[in-house]
Design a protein around this motif. Structure first.
Motif, PDB file in Angstrom:
ATOM      1  N   ASN A 120       0.844  -1.189   0.000  1.00 27.33           N
ATOM      2  CA  ASN A 120       0.000   0.000   0.000  1.00 27.33           C
ATOM      3  C   ASN A 120       0.886   1.248   0.000  1.00 27.33           C
ATOM      4  O   ASN A 120       1.518   1.586   0.993  1.00 27.33           O
ATOM      5  N   ASP A 121       0.905   1.930  -1.141  1.00 27.80           N
ATOM      6  CA  ASP A 121       1.807   3.063  -1.328  1.00 27.80           C
ATOM      7  C   ASP A 121       1.120   4.381  -0.943  1.00 27.80           C
ATOM      8  O   ASP A 121       0.929   5.271  -1.772  1.00 27.80           O
ATOM      9  N   GLY A 122       0.733   4.482   0.335  1.00 32.32           N
ATOM     10  CA  GLY A 122       0.135   5.723   0.821  1.00 32.32           C
ATOM     11  C   GLY A 122      -1.218   6.028   0.203  1.00 32.32           C
ATOM     12  O   GLY A 122      -1.523   7.204  -0.075  1.00 32.32           O
ATOM     13  N   SER A 123      -2.042   5.023  -0.007  1.00 34.03           N
ATOM     14  CA  SER A 123      -3.357   5.231  -0.628  1.00 34.03           C
ATOM     15  C   SER A 123      -4.238   6.131   0.216  1.00 34.03           C
ATOM     16  O   SER A 123      -4.159   6.147   1.455  1.00 34.03           O
ATOM     17  N   ARG A 124      -5.118   6.866  -0.468  1.00 33.43           N
ATOM     18  CA  ARG A 124      -6.031   7.789   0.215  1.00 33.43           C
ATOM     19  C   ARG A 124      -7.451   7.247   0.303  1.00 33.43           C
ATOM     20  O   ARG A 124      -8.332   7.902   0.879  1.00 33.43           O
ATOM     21  N   ASP A 125      -7.692   6.087  -0.280  1.00 37.17           N
ATOM     22  CA  ASP A 125      -9.016   5.477  -0.186  1.00 37.17           C
ATOM     23  C   ASP A 125      -8.983   4.387   0.882  1.00 37.17           C
ATOM     24  O   ASP A 125      -8.228   4.482   1.844  1.00 37.17           O
ATOM     25  N   HIS A 126      -9.776   3.335   0.716  1.00 32.04           N
ATOM     26  CA  HIS A 126      -9.851   2.264   1.715  1.00 32.04           C
ATOM     27  C   HIS A 126      -9.002   1.052   1.346  1.00 32.04           C
ATOM     28  O   HIS A 126      -9.299  -0.076   1.754  1.00 32.04           O
ATOM     29  N   THR A 127      -7.943   1.274   0.573  1.00 28.85           N
ATOM     30  CA  THR A 127      -7.058   0.173   0.179  1.00 28.85           C
ATOM     31  C   THR A 127      -6.507  -0.566   1.390  1.00 28.85           C
ATOM     32  O   THR A 127      -6.520  -1.805   1.443  1.00 28.85           O
ATOM     33  N   LEU A 128      -6.027   0.160   2.379  1.00 25.64           N
ATOM     34  CA  LEU A 128      -5.436  -0.473   3.559  1.00 25.64           C
ATOM     35  C   LEU A 128      -6.470  -1.290   4.316  1.00 25.64           C
ATOM     36  O   LEU A 128      -6.183  -2.392   4.798  1.00 25.64           O
ATOM     37  N   SER A 147       4.308   4.918   5.159  1.00 25.43           N
ATOM     38  CA  SER A 147       3.897   6.076   5.962  1.00 25.43           C
ATOM     39  C   SER A 147       3.331   7.192   5.091  1.00 25.43           C
ATOM     40  O   SER A 147       2.611   8.073   5.581  1.00 25.43           O
ATOM     41  N   ARG A 148       3.662   7.183   3.797  1.00 27.76           N
ATOM     42  CA  ARG A 148       3.129   8.135   2.822  1.00 27.76           C
ATOM     43  C   ARG A 148       3.363   7.554   1.434  1.00 27.76           C
ATOM     44  O   ARG A 148       3.858   6.425   1.308  1.00 27.76           O
ATOM     45  N   ALA A 150       9.456   2.593  -5.273  1.00 33.06           N
ATOM     46  CA  ALA A 150       9.716   2.233  -3.881  1.00 33.06           C
ATOM     47  C   ALA A 150       8.864   1.035  -3.479  1.00 33.06           C
ATOM     48  O   ALA A 150       9.320   0.148  -2.738  1.00 33.06           O
ATOM     49  N   ALA A 151       7.613   0.998  -3.960  1.00 36.12           N
ATOM     50  CA  ALA A 151       6.730  -0.124  -3.635  1.00 36.12           C
ATOM     51  C   ALA A 151       7.269  -1.432  -4.207  1.00 36.12           C
ATOM     52  O   ALA A 151       7.219  -2.480  -3.560  1.00 36.12           O
ATOM     53  N   LEU A 152       7.788  -1.374  -5.438  1.00 32.24           N
ATOM     54  CA  LEU A 152       8.377  -2.576  -6.037  1.00 32.24           C
ATOM     55  C   LEU A 152       9.571  -3.062  -5.221  1.00 32.24           C
ATOM     56  O   LEU A 152       9.706  -4.264  -4.954  1.00 32.24           O
ATOM     57  N   TYR A 153      10.426  -2.130  -4.827  1.00 35.80           N
ATOM     58  CA  TYR A 153      11.614  -2.506  -4.061  1.00 35.80           C
ATOM     59  C   TYR A 153      11.212  -3.128  -2.721  1.00 35.80           C
ATOM     60  O   TYR A 153      11.772  -4.150  -2.306  1.00 35.80           O
ATOM     61  N   ALA A 154      10.240  -2.527  -2.042  1.00 37.92           N
ATOM     62  CA  ALA A 154       9.790  -3.054  -0.747  1.00 37.92           C
ATOM     63  C   ALA A 154       9.227  -4.463  -0.896  1.00 37.92           C
ATOM     64  O   ALA A 154       9.511  -5.362  -0.092  1.00 37.92           O
ATOM     65  N   GLY A 155       8.436  -4.663  -1.939  1.00 36.08           N
ATOM     66  CA  GLY A 155       7.862  -5.987  -2.162  1.00 36.08           C
ATOM     67  C   GLY A 155       8.918  -7.030  -2.440  1.00 36.08           C
ATOM     68  O   GLY A 155       8.866  -8.144  -1.896  1.00 36.08           O
ATOM     69  N   LEU A 156       9.890  -6.688  -3.281  1.00 33.46           N
ATOM     70  CA  LEU A 156      10.972  -7.624  -3.573  1.00 33.46           C
ATOM     71  C   LEU A 156      11.789  -7.923  -2.315  1.00 33.46           C
ATOM     72  O   LEU A 156      12.228  -9.058  -2.102  1.00 33.46           O
ATOM     73  N   GLU A 157      11.983  -6.892  -1.488  1.00 34.54           N
ATOM     74  CA  GLU A 157      12.784  -7.062  -0.279  1.00 34.54           C
ATOM     75  C   GLU A 157      12.111  -7.997   0.725  1.00 34.54           C
ATOM     76  O   GLU A 157      12.790  -8.716   1.472  1.00 34.54           O
ATOM     77  N   LYS A 194      22.455  11.775   0.385  1.00 32.74           N
ATOM     78  CA  LYS A 194      21.725  11.916   1.650  1.00 32.74           C
ATOM     79  C   LYS A 194      21.496  10.571   2.340  1.00 32.74           C
ATOM     80  O   LYS A 194      21.259  10.510   3.550  1.00 32.74           O
ATOM     81  N   LYS A 195      21.522   9.492   1.548  1.00 32.07           N
ATOM     82  CA  LYS A 195      21.324   8.137   2.070  1.00 32.07           C
ATOM     83  C   LYS A 195      19.973   7.971   2.772  1.00 32.07           C
ATOM     84  O   LYS A 195      19.856   7.291   3.790  1.00 32.07           O
ATOM     85  N   ARG A 196      18.963   8.623   2.255  1.00 32.32           N
ATOM     86  CA  ARG A 196      17.625   8.449   2.817  1.00 32.32           C
ATOM     87  C   ARG A 196      17.087   7.069   2.445  1.00 32.32           C
ATOM     88  O   ARG A 196      17.450   6.515   1.405  1.00 32.32           O
ATOM     89  N   PRO A 197      16.206   6.505   3.261  1.00 27.64           N
ATOM     90  CA  PRO A 197      15.641   5.189   2.912  1.00 27.64           C
ATOM     91  C   PRO A 197      14.756   5.291   1.675  1.00 27.64           C
ATOM     92  O   PRO A 197      14.171   6.346   1.394  1.00 27.64           O
ATOM     93  N   ILE A 198      14.661   4.209   0.945  1.00 24.66           N
ATOM     94  CA  ILE A 198      13.827   4.182  -0.253  1.00 24.66           C
ATOM     95  C   ILE A 198      12.356   4.300   0.118  1.00 24.66           C
ATOM     96  O   ILE A 198      11.559   4.891  -0.617  1.00 24.66           O
ATOM     97  N   TYR A 199      11.986   3.770   1.271  1.00 20.36           N
ATOM     98  CA  TYR A 199      10.599   3.847   1.760  1.00 20.36           C
ATOM     99  C   TYR A 199      10.610   3.767   3.278  1.00 20.36           C
ATOM    100  O   TYR A 199      11.616   3.372   3.888  1.00 20.36           O
ATOM    101  N   ILE A 200       9.501   4.153   3.884  1.00 22.01           N
ATOM    102  CA  ILE A 200       9.318   4.019   5.336  1.00 22.01           C
ATOM    103  C   ILE A 200       8.070   3.189   5.573  1.00 22.01           C
ATOM    104  O   ILE A 200       6.975   3.533   5.101  1.00 22.01           O
ATOM    105  N   LEU A 201       8.222   2.094   6.257  1.00 20.88           N
ATOM    106  CA  LEU A 201       7.124   1.169   6.505  1.00 20.88           C
ATOM    107  C   LEU A 201       6.400   1.566   7.787  1.00 20.88           C
ATOM    108  O   LEU A 201       7.012   1.717   8.841  1.00 20.88           O
ATOM    109  N   LYS A 202       5.083   1.748   7.676  1.00 19.02           N
ATOM    110  CA  LYS A 202       4.278   2.110   8.846  1.00 19.02           C
ATOM    111  C   LYS A 202       3.569   0.899   9.451  1.00 19.02           C
ATOM    112  O   LYS A 202       3.453   0.781  10.668  1.00 19.02           O
ATOM    113  N   GLU A 203       3.125   0.002   8.592  1.00 22.82           N
ATOM    114  CA  GLU A 203       2.317  -1.118   9.091  1.00 22.82           C
ATOM    115  C   GLU A 203       2.468  -2.325   8.179  1.00 22.82           C
ATOM    116  O   GLU A 203       2.628  -2.192   6.970  1.00 22.82           O
TER     117      GLU A 203
END
Length: 316
Positions: free
Chosen positions: A44-52, A72-73, A79-86, A300-309
């Motif tokens: 879930n890439d920060g959806s604004r509907d009821h996806t989650l 988280s947003r 980023a979603a593809l990378y998170a899923g593969l990871e 900057k070495k920021r993370p590719i994504y931030i996981l909230k849940e």
């Protein structure tokens, strides 16, 4: 034959209507995937509907096969593809769109090609773009043509992110940890034996695409910067060409003045030249700035994504 696991990585952005339809479509062809268990990883890439909410309920109903990750947003599809593969744990990993534009019925053939014909990856490509706006189809075709001319990486016209990969190839893709990602280029850059299956373009089953012509244009610019340094060479060429032209006209002006007593007329020509040269300079600075900006973001070495849940744990 020993049971093997197939992980399906499915990015989702405002796809509450499509998710149940996607799950039902894949379940229909499950019996054709012999000696295989399926692991669904919805991101879930920060959806604004009821996806989650939909993903939470499905994970409760099918705890053995459905997993979800929620950002988280909105971090973007890459980023979603990378998170899923990871987070995928399967022996084979497929990347699919949830809107069913990627036909699940190709999965058995893709799995067969990897298992029995020793391919490392089986990708897909559309043979037409029926249903797309003409301007979008034209720009997409031109993008692939340009990329194949200016990049050392081969880009297949009409290729989708939809592909099935071995664990070895997935690990290679994950080893490339840059923040500025263009997956089609990364999939090609890592190499491995890849076969492409062709299929007719399919319409979305629900909702509408979040990709506008402008967002696709910006995405294509990012791809060019990520996989080619030709624009930098172009900036240098433009600068050199403008300098040569300026020297040529300077010689012409001197000759006209000395031999023919015909000095160049006033300010209109001068202003035109200044504006032209200034425009070229800003153009070249813009190209250099694009590359510099990408470099700045990477340092900057920021993370590719931030996981909230996730389905396993929710941060509070």
């Amino acid at each position: 034959m020993e049971m093997e696991k197939l992980s399906l990585v499915v990015p989702c952005y405002n796809e509450e209507q499509s998710i149940p339809l996607f799950f039902a479509a894949v379940e229909k062809i499950r019996t054709a995937l012999t000696n295989t268990t399926i692991e669904y990883i919805f991101v879930n890439d920060g959806s604004r509907d009821h996806t989650l909410t939909v993903l939470r309920e499905m994970a409760k109903d099918y705890p053995d096969s459905i997993r979800y990750l929620s950002f988280s947003r909105n971090f973007g599809k890459e980023a979603a593809l990378y998170a899923g593969l990871e987070h995928a744990t399967g022996d084979y990993v497929a990347v699919m769109d949830v809107d069913l534009q990627d036909p699940p019925e190709l999965l058995p053939q893709m799995l067969h090609l990897i298992r029995d014909e020793s391919y490392d990856c089986v990708g897909t490509r559309r043979i037409n773009r029926t249903g797309e706006p003409p301007i979008r189809s034209f720009l997409a075709k031109e993008f692939y043509r340009v990329m194949n001319r200016i990049s050392d990486v081969k880009f297949v016209d009409g290729a989708r992110d939809y592909r099935l990969m071995t664990r070895q190839m997935v690990d290679a893709v994950l080893s490339m940890t840059e923040v500025n990602r263009f997956s089609k280029g990364i999939f090609s850059w890592v190499g491995f034996d890849t076969k492409y299956l062709e299929f007719e373009n399919k319409e979305r089953v629900a909702g509408k695409s979040s990709w506008s012509v402008w967002s696709l244009f910006k995405y294509s610019l990012d791809a060019i910067v990520d996989f080619s340094d030709i624009p930098l060479a172009l900036a240098s060429f433009v600068g050199l060409a403008s300098f040569i032209i300026a020297v040529f006209f300077m010689i012409v002006i001197v000759i006209r003045t000395v031999l023919f007593d015909d000095p160049t007329a006033g300010w209109p020509s001068l202003v035109t030249i200044i504006l032209a040269i200034g425009g070229l300079q800003l153009f070249c600075l813009g190209i250099v700035g694009k590359y510099l900006g990408k470099t700045y973001l990477e340092t900057k070495k920021r993370p590719i994504y931030i996981l909230k849940e996730t389905d396993k744990k929710q941060k509070k």
